[in-house]
Design a protein around this motif. Sequence first.
Motif, PDB file in Angstrom:
ATOM      1  N   ASP A   1       2.411 -12.184  -4.683  1.00 22.77           N
ATOM      2  CA  ASP A   1       0.991 -11.666  -3.840  1.00 22.77           C
ATOM      3  C   ASP A   1       1.387 -10.641  -2.776  1.00 22.77           C
ATOM      4  OD1 ASP A   1      -0.604 -13.058  -5.748  1.00 22.77           O
ATOM      5  OD2 ASP A   1      -1.149 -14.535  -4.408  1.00 22.77           O
ATOM      6  N   HIS A   2       2.392 -10.960  -2.239  1.00 25.69           N
ATOM      7  CA  HIS A   2       2.881  -9.971  -0.923  1.00 25.69           C
ATOM      8  C   HIS A   2       3.438  -8.574  -1.713  1.00 25.69           C
ATOM      9  CE1 HIS A   2       2.970 -13.664   1.851  1.00 25.69           C
ATOM     10  NE2 HIS A   2       2.223 -12.647   2.594  1.00 25.69           N
ATOM     11  N   CYS A   3       4.206  -8.885  -2.697  1.00 24.87           N
ATOM     12  CA  CYS A   3       4.820  -7.805  -3.289  1.00 24.87           C
ATOM     13  C   CYS A   3       3.824  -6.999  -3.860  1.00 24.87           C
ATOM     14  CB  CYS A   3       5.855  -8.265  -4.346  1.00 24.87           C
ATOM     15  SG  CYS A   3       7.493  -8.834  -4.051  1.00 24.87           S
TER      16      CYS A   3
ATOM     17  N   LEU B   1      10.782  -7.974  -2.505  1.00 25.27           N
ATOM     18  CA  LEU B   1       9.803  -8.136  -1.534  1.00 25.27           C
ATOM     19  C   LEU B   1      10.627  -7.299  -0.113  1.00 25.27           C
ATOM     20  CD1 LEU B   1       7.114  -8.720  -0.095  1.00 25.27           C
ATOM     21  CD2 LEU B   1       8.001 -10.882   0.426  1.00 25.27           C
TER      22      LEU B   1
ATOM     23  N   LYS C   1       9.688  -4.054   1.316  1.00 26.44           N
ATOM     24  CA  LYS C   1       9.224  -3.566   2.826  1.00 26.44           C
ATOM     25  C   LYS C   1      10.028  -2.759   3.305  1.00 26.44           C
ATOM     26  CE  LYS C   1       7.739  -8.576   3.830  1.00 26.44           C
ATOM     27  NZ  LYS C   1       8.035  -9.718   4.512  1.00 26.44           N
TER      28      LYS C   1
END
Length: 173
Positions: A120-122, A35, A39
């Motif tokens: 989920d963020h990834c 992640l 980012k």
Amino acid sequence: MSSDPRQAIAIQLSAHLDAELSAHRLWLALAEQRLKAAKTADHAALTAAASREPPVLAEINRLRSARERLLKAAAAVCGLRGAVTLGGLCAALPEALRAALDQRGRELRALLERLKIVEDHCAVLLRSGLSLVRDLLDAIAGAERPARSPYDRRGGVLGVQPALRGGLVDLRG
């Protein structure tokens, strides 16, 4: 060694859950690295973190299968029938044996929830990155993207009456 088979199975389950917690913590650390790399667009770190995951995931799958076998054995020892969950098994154990297993089960659930959030963020970051690449390639190639039309909940275009009124076969003839 204890003469109570429930205590022996509780000890085995406790040790097994410790191993699962350890493996999932490692996966969470790798997912958080992915992640962070996603980012910051650090492709080398993203690739490195992703390349370290397969053996961890294989171990998690092995442990999950082993837990299912262990739960079946524990269910037999405790006289439970049907599909047995860790919570259901804990309810059948004496209070003295239940506390440690309940705690580890809660820790594992919390860890899995955190892992799901990170994953989920990834996924969102990677999807948006891929969408950007697709849009850039379309712009470079001069391809025009079709206008998006709004769809209703059944997949039909809003304002257009479906011919079959939602059915698969038109029984009207």
